[in-house]
Every structure is written in C-alpha cells, then in structure tokens.
Design an enzyme around this catalytic site. Structure first.
Site: not given
Length: 1049
Positions: A126-127, A131, A176, A179-180, A406, A408
C-alpha cells in the site's frame, strides 16, 4: 557500464550496421536499466544499489527481463507527456528506456499480433504507486490507440471512471493518502482495428467498516469530505449538511478532516464532471448524493437509555432528514433503529434494543447502504462502458488491468487486513506459477540444461488460509454458523486446536516467552511471504457474517421513492436481512471471487509491474534501504533475476520463429521443406548468432539476450520493405491484367443472361405474392360473412392454423386447464373438442384406478382435510400408503379373538397408553370394530369405547404421536379420557375418524391438551418443540411432551 559503452547493432539484409542505442538519453546511463545486465546479479546489495542510483536521478523504472520494477517518487515527474507516449508507441520493448508505457505498448502489440488476451498485473505494498500506474496505462491507451467519435467517448469514460471510483472507494490511510480500499480488475475491450470500444470493471471487498470507524490519522472515503468541502450551498441545504466535517460522527474518529496533499474542493469538481462524462443524469447524481448524505445523518443518530435498558433516539432532527432523503416513513425508520424483529412460534415480535445493540444496528445499516451504493455505482459505470454490439469473435481482444490492495501491516490488523494480505498471497502465488516456476519447468521440458533456482513457494500459506475444512476461512465460517455461544475468542481457540502446529501460524498461547511479550492474547500471527503480521480476532465473526437485523426491511416497505438506485439498495438489504442463510460469508465470497480472478488472469498473457515504496514517510528523494530490502525480498525480485540471468529472454516454437524470419535467409526463403529444427539452425547460422546467444530445445528456440532478438527484428523490418515492393509490383500487374481480360470477355454476356433470369423470377414471385395477399385481404374483409369464395381461403387457413396449434399444445393431464383461444368460426367446434379431450383424459385416468387405490385416495383425502397445514408431521405421511392393519394375525391373542367373537375388525395398531394419574406408559393394542374401539392388553380387553360415546379426539400440532380420546362419562363403564401414543398417528386418527364418523371432531391443539382424569378432575399435556422426542411427567404434574419440528409453517 558495459551495457552503455558498447554499441548494440542490428544487421540488415544489405549488411549495414544499424545503431539501436541512439534513442537512449544521457540520464539513462546512471545504473543499468535491466537488472539482467548486472555483473553481480546474485548480490542483493548490488541490486539495491542499482535501485538507489536510478532513484536519485529520478529514473524510477527498471527492468528484470520483461518485468517492470517501479519506485514511487512521491512527486510529479515530466515523463508522462504526449511526446513520451509517442516515443514508446510501436517500439520494441528494450529499444528505449524502461517505462510503464513500454509495458502497456508491449501488451497492446502482443494482443494485436498474437491475437491473445493480455493482462497487466500491478502489485506492491500500500502506497507503492499501483493506482497511479494503472491510471498511466489507461492514459497511454486513450492517447495512442486509434480513435473515432464512439471510441473517443469510450476513452473519455475509461479515464473518467478513475476519479469517480477513487472518490467513493479510496481513502487516506497511515501509509497512503489515496489508498484503494477495494480491489479493481478492469477489462479494456478492443475491436479488430485495435481501438478501445468498451470496458468492464470487477470490484472486490470494499472496506465497508471504514464508513463507521477510522483509525487515528486516517479518514473516511474521499466522497464525504468532497461533498462537504466542495458542495454548493444550495445542495448542502437540501441535504441538511454543514460545511464542517467535525459535525459528523463518521468523519471525526480518525481526527484527520484535512490533508495537505488532498484538495477536496477541486476533487469534487473533477468528480462531478466525471459523472457527467460517464453518463449519469442529474436525477441519478441527486439521488446518489442523497444516499451519501443519509449515511452521514445515520452516523449522527444518537441514543439514550431508559431505566429498563431499552434504547431510544435522542436526535429527532436526523430522523427527519433521513426520512426525506431516503423516502421512508420516519416512524418506521425510528422503530427499525431501536427494535429488532424476532419470530417465535410463527408470530412476529418486536424486541427493544439496548444502546450498544442499537448503535450496532445503525452502523450495520450505514455499511450496507454504502456498500450497495458502491456496487450500484460500479454497475452503472460498466453500463456506460459496455460495448453494445460486442461479440466474442476472433477479432475481439481484451487487455486486463489489475489494481488491487497492496500488502498491509498496521499497528492493529483486523479482518480487512487479513483478506487484503490473503489476496496478495494469491497474487504472489500466481506470480510464482507464471514466471519462476513455469520458467524452470519449460526449460526442463525442452531439454535445456541450466542451474535450477531455488525459490520460496507460498502455496503453503495459501493452503493455510483457504484449504477446505482445515483452512482459517473454513474454521471462521464454521464458527459463525455453529449454534451456541460462538465468539471471536472461541474462534481463536479453534484455530489453535486445528492449525496450531502449522509452521506459519502462531498465537500467544503457542508462542515462546519472548514472542508473548509482543503478542496480545486476542491475536494470532501469520508468517506471510511479505513478513509476519499479527491479527486481532476482535470483530472477525461480526465482519464475516455482516449481519443486519431482520426488521430493517420495513424501512423499504414505506419508501416513497421509486428510483432505480433506491430499489437496488433496498432490495439488497431486504434479501440480505431475510434470506441471510443462503448467503455465503464475507470471507468465503472473497475467496470465491479471488478464485475467479485467478482463472481470468491465468487465461491471459501476463505482464508484470512490481511497485516499491521507497519510504513510509511519503517523502520525495528519501531512500529507506531496510524497507526496500524487505519489499525486494517478498516481491521475489532476486529469484526472478536469477531465473532470467540463468535462462533466456525470448523463446518461440520453431514453426513460429521460422515463419516470421525465414525471409532473412536465402536457404529458408520462400519455403523450407526439411525438419523445422534444421531450418531454424540454418537461419540462425546465416544471421551470425553466437553459440552463447541461443539454444535449440525440443520444440523451441531460446534466445538469451534481447539485443540478439532486436537485431533480428530490425533486419526483418528492413527486409520487409524490399520484399513488399517486389511482391506488390508483380502481383498487382498480373492480377489487374487477368482481372481486366476476364471482366471484358464475360461482363456483357453474364449481365444479360442474369438480368433476364432475375426479372422473370421477380415477376413470378410478385404475381404469386399479389394473389396471396389479395386472397388474404378479401378473406379478412369477409371474415364475418358466411363461407363464400371470397373468404374460404382465409377461413381455411385460420382453421388450419388453430388446429395445428391445438395439436401441438393439447393438455397432458386432467389438471391442465389450458386451451388455445379459437377463432370466431371455431368457437363451437373448439368447445366440443375441449370437452371430448377432457372426457377422454378423465376416462383414461378413471380406467386405470382400481378399487384398492380408490379406497386409498378416499382415506388420503380425509387425512388432508383434517391435518393439512395443521399437523407438523403430516407432509411426511403423504407419500406413505395407509395399510389395512398394523397387526398381523400372530400379533393378536387367540383368546381375544374368541372374546370379540364375530365382530369384524376394521383396523388394529400397537399403541402406548399413558395412565391418567401417574402417566405410566403401557403397551396396548387399539382395535377398531364396526361400532366401537377397544383397547387390549395381550389377551385382556381393557376398555371398550362406543363410537356414540366418543365426544372428540385431541392431537397436538407438533410431530409427536400423542392423541386423546375424549369419552363421555355418564355411565360407570368409562373411567375418563384415554391418552394414547401411536407411531402412525396420521393413519390411526384417519381410520378412527372414518370408522366413528368423527371427521369434524378431531381438534388439533397448540401448546397443551386438557383431558378428564375422572369425573370432575382434569389432566394437562404440555407440548413444546425440541431437538428430539421426550415424554415425561413434569414437576407441575402435567405430562410434558417435547417433539422435534420437521416443517416450518
């Protein structure tokens, strides 16, 4: 660096040396742009050092063969302009510096040339920039693909779907700012010209819990803040909102209403514009915002507690807003948020909730509304992207784009992180199978000798999570479904019992003393491919069940709004609350959707983008070596590099390779008649391949270096021009001359002959058609007149059509009352035919019924009238035939037969008689005679009950076999009512009712039956539902009967 100092050349057909490195810029000379070219390719230090060099020079992309490694720069770079897109358009993969555009273009060209669907898998923490990478791919296709008016609309909608989905599905987290919080797989559909003509999005596991709770330093979904900050005053007034996020309970829990890197006001404008481009109407946008505002108002619903513990709503203003926004009755909504509906013995009861339960009901409704709204939004976008005339032809191709969560690891990891990390395990497993594992297996199958590379296969972790019956998800589902007091702690205990010995699983109880200091008692640890993660089990069962109280469906019953979005959301909540038992759990649904995703990805040719986060602080230019080394390890990049360095960058089957490049060698052009392997060997020798540059396998050629392949490709491009020119000139001259001569000789003759035939055929067809139409028109005009020459053809056709239709659709059984509607001329005949048909079917049916079966049906009819929908075990008795007697001659004592004499016994069955006072069970026989029923103990006739003295019969509605014969006690012969039990109670009571003519005297009771013990004294039998049949005397002196419920009524 050797890679940049030496010239990489291609040999053309005329022997000219062509430079290939001229397109590279000076900045690309810092480090190597393909890790395969690292001198010390086994050193992790060298790998990370190369990343550091390129990152410092803003060179964020590097290759490992065909895999792209991307570093998040945390700043804007001028490498995504239209000029950059044109630079990568139609260029071979390694001819220019590494870029996400190169991966996108390579997938696009492979789709066009090889006619195989492609997919681009973007993975990382994540981050790490997944995306943004997916958005760059979409932008590249939007700019470089062929365009038309329709295609441009599709391109715009594909691009504009991103800000909409980000607004409703993304949020700021600790790692992030964008973040999605859902997984997204998008198919981009291309026509035979290579133009994008449609798309389809699949979303996975929206983090609905974020709607009602956010950790410190995190925010809710962007849309809430965009609406409050960017919404017009008039819009906010209609929605009952204020321009202050601090006023809403769902937005203050993370204590982070504003973020410096996010401009909510500007994002609001972008999102509103995107909705218009995608095709949302003003009414749909209005209703969508009503739903979003209603979630905020729901969060502000507050509760107070009465002395009895029941909750009541203290914020009436919020209820008024919700009633108007959702189009529901405020009273119904208020009751739904403070009560739950339970069903007991077929009756609906409203049970008040306490404050904690009411708050949970409110939050559950908020999550359900938002989750279903998001699904509706994705479906709406899919409708706008759908290619209306899409067909799965050979010319239709797809490029899939996977942008999913991602890995986490937070301070407190819960159910959502468990699902997200499980998803990443599956993607890592796919990466292993499609790159590392398949690479080695292919070389071994082709007989290419090389040193195998050892790698960690994370299938053991995937099995730990998803294995049937033994995996964590199966254990979680089992704990959610089992009766009793299931809790998160019992789930943790069951994990310890079931998978406690697994090498990748650990709990506080199973850990050593050192590990226990850093693990809570409510946590379990999974050792993922990416590292160790502790998961707190609190909330696992609730989030997996995702329950709503049953009476929340009442909210929809009073709804005034009929818009599609409201219907879509409320229907979901209605069925989710009523038919929850047929729904799979959240984890199982997610596991199944992941399995389908894996099937989709396995069916396509993959390209990989591996994203790396340089630091946790989201700072530009900061390179955290420890964090990057961890990501390099769990992404499997070193293993992939070792495979690529030990193996070959390009491989093709002999027939494909020879077919493509045979024109480069005089010996193989235009055709090769020998063995394929000999033809390929001749070709590569002519091209000057060195032995270390290639290997010949059993069915394929393997080329070690990309530069060797590009040299061959460039030579082919040069060769194509000369071949094309020569072939075109020769063929065009010959074909045009031949074509002209033939056309000249035959045109006049063929035209005259064919035109004559067509004219004669057309004239004949028109005459016949005109006559037919004329007869039908006249017949239609005279259809109500008596039969005459003008209407006979029409009437005959109508009658014939009706009779043929009738022939095809005659009723098959006497219960089938269907009959085609006849024309007016055949109404009488149709009625006669219907009666004849029915008489014939009735006659056939009656002919096949014998007297025994008729008697059986009569008894079944009596049983149906008495017990249908009243007695619980009646449905089980329907398929069982009634018998003449349940006692054979051997079962009846001869002395009893002498005592009965010539009385005819109509039915006999073994029963259990319960004493009227002590309820002691005694085995007896019940015999039905012509005028009375007798109760027998072996050879003794214990009691005779004349049918005339039988006042009635009582039986319970449950599945037990108890019944009471109520007997008049005027004479001393009868001591009181008789309590009996029969295993064939439906059959027994039906026989008694027929023999005694007491069909209307059988009472089916619920709860209890009263009976006379003696004159002036009563006894009571209490009936309750249970898991098994139990009959015993209760403490209150009643006879207690517990019977299982077989059917719900």
């Amino acid at each position: 660096d050797l890679y940049f100092s030496e010239e990489i050349r291609a040999v053309g057909s005329d022997g000219i040396r062509v430079m290939m490195e001229s397109a590279l810029t000076a900045r690309d000379r810092v480090g190597v742009q393909d890790f395969v070219l690292l001198e010390n390719h086994t050193s992790e230090v060298a790998f990370i050092e190369n990343l550091r060099k390129r990152f410092k020079e803003n060179l964020i992309y590097t290759y490992i063969g065909s895999v792209l490694v991307s570093m998040n720069p945390y700043k804007e770079l001028e490498i995504y302009t239209k000029q950059h897109m044109e630079r990568y358009r139609g260029v071979n993969f390694y001819e220019v510096s590494p870029h996400i555009y190169a991966v996108a273009d390579n997938a696009y060209r492979s789709m066009r040339t090889e006619r195989r669907d492609q997919c681009i898998l973007i993975s990382g923490e994540s981050g790490a920039g997944k995306t943004e990478a997916s958005k760059k791919v979409l932008q590249y296709y939007a700019v470089t693909c062929p365009a038309s008016e329709h295609v441009q609309t599709v391109k715009d909608r594909l691009l504009q779907s991103n800000p909409v989905l980000e607004a409703f599905g993304n949020a700021k987290t600790l790692r992030n700012d964008n973040s999605s919080r859902f997984g997204k797989y998008m198919d981009i559909q291309f026509d035979f010209k290579g133009a994008p003509v449609g798309g389809h999005i699949i979303n996975y596991l929206l983090e609905k819990s974020r709607v009602v709770h956010q950790s410190h330093g995190e925010r809710n979904f962007h849309i809430f803040y965009q609406l409050i900050e960017g919404g017009e005053d008039d819009l906010l007034r209609r929605l009952g909102l204020e321009k202050n996020a601090q006023q809403y309970q769902y937005l203050v829990k993370g204590n982070c209403p504003k973020v410096s890197s996010i401009n909510d006001r500007n994002d609001w404008k972008i999102m509103r514009k995107a909705l218009s481009i995608i095709g949302f109407t003003d009414d749909e946008v209005e209703e969508l915002l009503n739903i979003i505002a209603s979630v905020l108002h729901l969060g502000n619903v507050q509760y107070g507690g009465e002395d009895s513990g029941s909750a009541y709503i203290t914020t009436e203003t919020q209820i008024k807003y919700l009633a108007r926004l959702l189009g529901v009755d405020g009273t119904v909504l208020k009751e739904a948020l403070t009560h739950k509906k339970i069903i007991a013995k077929g009756e609906e009861l409203m049970s008040p909730l306490n404050q904690e339960q009411a708050a949970s009901a409110r939050d559950a409704l908020s999550k359900a509304i938002y989750g279903r709204t998001f699904t509706w939004l994705v479906n709406k976008i899919n409708d706008s992207l759908a290619f209306k005339v899409w067909t799965h032809s050979v010319n239709a191709s797809v490029i899939g784009l996977l942008d999913i969560y991602g890995f986490e690891v937070f301070q407190n990891n819960s159910f959502e992180q468990f699902c997200i990390n499980y998803c990443n395990e599956k993607l890592q497993q796919l990466f292993i199978e499609l790159t590392l594992k398949s690479e080695q297996e292919e070389y071994e199958a082709e007989g290419i000798t090389w040193e195998p590379v050892q790698y960690f296969n994370n299938k053991i972790i995937c099995d730990l999570v998803e294995e049937k019956f033994k995996g964590i998800i199966s254990i979680l589902d089992e704990e959610c479904l089992r009766p009793g007091d299931a809790s998160d702690i019992t789930f943790l205990e069951k994990l310890e019992d079931t998978v406690g010995g697994h090498a990748h699983f650990l709990t506080h109880k199973l850990a050593d003393g050192k590990t226990r200091k850093v693990m809570g008692r409510e946590e379990f640890r999974l050792i993922h491919y990416a590292g160790e993660v502790n998961y707190n089990v609190n909330g696992f069962l609730d989030k997996n069940n995702d329950l709503l109280f049953r009476n929340l469906k009442e909210v929809r019953a009073q709804a005034q709004k009929k818009n599609y979005i409201y219907i879509y959301i409320y229907i979901y909540i209605y069925f989710h609350s009523i038919y929850l038992s047929i729904y799979l759990s959240t984890a199982t649904q997610f596991k199944n959707s992941l399995a389908k995703l894996m099937e989709i990805l396995m069916s396509k040719e993959p390209s990989y983008v591996r994203c790396i986060k340089p630091n946790d602080a989201k700072q530009a230019g900061r390179f955290d070596e420890v964090l990057i080394r961890h990501q390099v390890k769990y992404l499997g990049l070193m293993e992939n590099l070792r495979v690529r360095r030990a193996g070959f960058a390009y491989r093709r089957r002999y027939e494909t390779f020879l077919q493509r490049y045979k024109s480069l060698c005089p010996d193989t052009w235009p055709n090769w008649d020998g063995r394929l392997v000999d033809g390929v060997s001749t070709l590569v020798k002519y091209l000057g391949y060195k032995p270390e540059e290639y290997k010949l396998g059993r069915t394929k050629i393997f080329i070690r270096f990309p530069k060797t392949l590009f040299a061959t490709e460039d030579a082919l491009e040069v060769r194509k021009h000369s071949l094309a020119t020569k072939l075109q000139s020769s063929w065009k001259g010959y074909s045009q001359k031949t074509k002209y001569r033939k056309m000249r000789q035959s045109a006049v003759k063929i035209q005259a002959w064919w035109r004559g035939i067509l004219a004669r055929r057309e004239a004949k067809r028109r005459r016949e058609a005109a006559n037919t139409i004329r007869r039908f028109v006249k017949g239609f005009i005279y259809r109500h007149q008596p039969r005459c020459p003008e209407n006979e053809y029409f009437l005959d056709y109508v009658r014939y059509s009706f009779l043929m239709k009738l022939h095809r659709s005659l009723p098959k059984t006497v219960l089938d009352k269907s009959w085609p509607t006849p024309p007016p001329a055949l109404i009488e005949a149709s009625e006669q035919l219907r009666k004849l048909c029915m008489q014939n079917m009735v006659w056939k049916y009656c002919k096949n019924i014998n007297s025994e079966w008729k008697h059986q049906l009569e008894q079944k009819m009596v049983a149906s009238e008495i017990f249908k929908d009243k007695k619980d075990n009646y449905p089980q008795s329907v398929p069982k035939l009634f018998v003449g007697t349940r006692l054979s001659g051997e079962d009846i004592n001869p002395k009893l037969q002498q005592a009965v004499g010539n009385e005819k016994m109509k039915y006999a069955v073994p029963v259990t008689k319960y004493d009227r006072k002590g309820y002691k069970a005694r085995n007896r026989q019940l015999m039905l005679m012509a005028d009375s029923a007798i109760i027998v103990e072996e050879a003794k006739l214990k009691q005779r009950i004349d049918y005339s003295s039988l006042k009635g019969i009582s039986v319970s509605s449950l599945s037990d076999g108890m019944f009471v014969l109520h007997v008049a006690c005027e004479d001393n012969k009868q001591k009181g009512d008789v309590v009996l039990q029969s295993e064939h109670v439906i059959e027994t009571l039906t026989k008694v009712a027929i023999c005694a003519d007491k069909m209307n005297s059988i009472n089916i009771n619920q709860g209890s039956i009263k009976f006379n013990v003696a004159q002036g004294k009563e006894g009571i039998i209490d009936f309750t539902s249970g898991s098994e049949l139990l009959i015993a005397k209760a403490k209150n002196g009643h006879l207690s009967v517990t019977a299982p419920r077989l059917n719900s009524r």
